[in-house]
Motif scaffolding. Sequence first.
Motif, short mmCIF file in Angstrom:
data_model
loop_
_atom_site.label_atom_id
_atom_site.label_comp_id
_atom_site.label_asym_id
_atom_site.label_seq_id
_atom_site.Cartn_x
_atom_site.Cartn_y
_atom_site.Cartn_z
N ARG A 1 -10.11 4.47 -4.34
CA ARG A 1 -8.94 4.95 -3.63
C ARG A 1 -8.04 5.77 -4.55
O ARG A 1 -7.50 6.80 -4.15
N GLU B 1 -3.65 -1.15 -10.15
CA GLU B 1 -4.25 -0.67 -8.92
C GLU B 1 -5.56 0.08 -9.21
O GLU B 1 -6.54 -0.03 -8.47
N GLU C 1 1.59 8.92 -6.49
CA GLU C 1 2.02 10.30 -6.29
C GLU C 1 3.09 10.69 -7.30
O GLU C 1 3.08 11.80 -7.84
N ASP D 1 0.83 -1.21 0.00
CA ASP D 1 0.00 0.00 0.00
C ASP D 1 0.87 1.25 0.00
O ASP D 1 0.56 2.24 -0.69
N GLN E 1 0.99 3.92 -3.03
CA GLN E 1 0.66 5.32 -2.77
C GLN E 1 1.75 6.23 -3.31
O GLN E 1 1.47 7.24 -3.98
N GLU E 2 3.00 5.89 -3.06
CA GLU E 2 4.11 6.71 -3.53
C GLU E 2 4.24 6.65 -5.05
O GLU E 2 4.63 7.65 -5.69
N GLN F 1 -7.03 9.64 -4.05
CA GLN F 1 -5.62 9.98 -3.85
C GLN F 1 -5.16 11.09 -4.79
O GLN F 1 -4.37 11.95 -4.40
#
Length: 202
Positions: free
Chosen positions: A120, A113, A68, A60, A64-65, A124
């Motif tokens: 999500r 993803e 980003e 996760d 997430q990174e 994000q």
Amino acid sequence: MKDKKEKESLSTIEKIKSVARTEFITNGYSATRTRDIAEKAGVNLALMNYHFRSKDNLFDLVMQESIEKLFSFIIPTLQDSTTSLEEKLFSLSDQYINLILEEPNLPIFVLNEIQHNPARFANQIRFNTEIMGSCYLVQLKEADPENDPVQHLITYLGILLFPFFMRPVLAANGNVSEDGFVAAMLKRKQMAPVWMKAILGI
């Protein structure tokens, strides 16, 4: 002494994340083993579990990174009221293609993803607030009032990203060499904004 230990701990965490990111992007979630990550990061499995608790938590964080990284420059570019639509088109093309030439597996990793957890992903990247309300979409609407600006945005991202999804197929069939693909993408970096301007009639 405390500061030294904290720095060593942060260094270990970053090393584990770096290895995990490479493993997850290259092999996918299911085929990646925490033991392999620990070995390649040069740490024992117990220490890795201490920092991240589980493979899911580590994945996760890496995801997430990655999201980003893939979208970090988009929002400032889309929201910049000081640049024209044409400047934004060239900026997006330049930044996206440069990034993905450096990390060619990143779009496929993030796409997986998106398919598994679209809500999500949308949250994000703050799709509703940061993208739908951006200066870029206003400029798109002004350039082509008859059409939905979101359709234009999707079209442009497709022009920029789809070749990277096709890269493994082209390579497997011997249709393009590594150097040939890179050269084609560098050319596309210049041509994609021109194509988009033609679509918009500007």
